[in-house]
Design an enzyme around this catalytic site. Sequence first.
Site, short mmCIF file in Angstrom:
data_model
loop_
_atom_site.label_atom_id
_atom_site.label_comp_id
_atom_site.label_asym_id
_atom_site.label_seq_id
_atom_site.Cartn_x
_atom_site.Cartn_y
_atom_site.Cartn_z
N LYS A 13 1.26 -0.89 0.01
CA LYS A 13 -0.20 -0.22 0.13
C LYS A 13 0.96 1.42 0.17
O LYS A 13 0.87 2.30 -0.74
CB LYS A 13 -1.37 0.02 1.09
N ARG A 92 -9.62 0.10 9.47
CA ARG A 92 -8.30 -1.51 9.51
C ARG A 92 -9.76 -2.54 10.19
O ARG A 92 -9.54 -3.47 10.32
CB ARG A 92 -7.78 -1.36 10.47
N ARG A 131 11.78 -5.57 4.79
CA ARG A 131 11.58 -3.55 5.01
C ARG A 131 12.46 -2.99 5.51
O ARG A 131 12.63 -3.58 6.58
CB ARG A 131 9.86 -3.57 4.86
N ARG A 164 11.30 -1.24 11.32
CA ARG A 164 10.90 -1.05 12.23
C ARG A 164 10.27 -2.17 13.37
O ARG A 164 10.04 -3.10 12.45
CB ARG A 164 9.06 -0.72 11.63
N ARG A 175 0.78 -9.64 12.91
CA ARG A 175 -0.09 -8.71 12.54
C ARG A 175 -1.35 -9.00 11.47
O ARG A 175 -2.30 -8.89 11.49
CB ARG A 175 0.80 -7.06 11.81
#
Length: 220
Positions: A13, A92, A131, A164, A175
């Site tokens: 996204k 969400r 990431r 992160r 998650r």
Amino acid sequence: MNIILLGPPGAGKGTLSNKILENKNAVQISTGDLFRYNLSNKTPLGLKAKEYMDKGELVPDQVTIDLLWDKFDSLETKENDEKIILFDGFPRTISQGQALDDGMKERNQKIDMVIYFDVSDEILIQRLTGRRTCPECGATYHLVNNPPKKEGICDKCGSELIQRVDDSIETVKNRIEVYNNQTSVLIDYYSKKGILKSIDGTKKPDEVYKEFENKLGEIN
Ligand code: ADP
Ligand code: ADP
Ligand code: ZN
């Protein structure tokens, strides 16, 4: 024009948002970025959100909804403006989705399209654990799929890249579970409204962008 980017964590996204921002007249509202911004400034909101984010849980709805409208109402866009507003990572939950519908009505606006990213859980885990992000300019990289030119350094602004805390394997798994339990019901919610458009999120970022452009063409 109001467009929601709906998909699991790691679906791409943020990557698509950045491409849209580069190529079109668009602004992005990312609730995750807003929480992280608050956290880096140590605001009470940021510190509260951290308790949830570190565990990969959702921040409570009312806090998130208030934050969303604060940001939305601060954007300098007029009704009927051509500008694309991208909702990245919001809503969400069903109750966030309903709050968004109600708030849009109050503002004489509507959600024009929901882009749903279809990506399998295995790919999500590979993407999220690899990431790396730039804490300064928000650029996103991947150790394998999209490495920066110089290891550990942002191509765009030269800052040092970070991982992160919530991109660790354990938190990533939680998650994805939270997404499956609380967020994926929104696929059906928007499908019933007839505004859901699916894209194949496993393709390369440029191809994902092309698919987005095609979907945009369909509603224009
Ligand atoms: P989201 O915002 O949905 O959580 P990101 O856009 O941050 O996802 O992407 C998660 C990770 O996957 C990043 O490391 C990014 O570089 C990588 N990535 C994003 N889109 C693709 C793609 N289409 N193909 C391969 N890797 C991708
Ligand atoms: P990703 O797309 O990689 O999952 P985000 O940056 O969108 O990550 O979100 C990071 C975290 O911020 C989430 O795990 C959650 O704790 C919090 N968050 C972001 N958006 C919302 C939201 N709409 N509702 C509740 N919590 C949110
Ligand atoms: Zn940067």
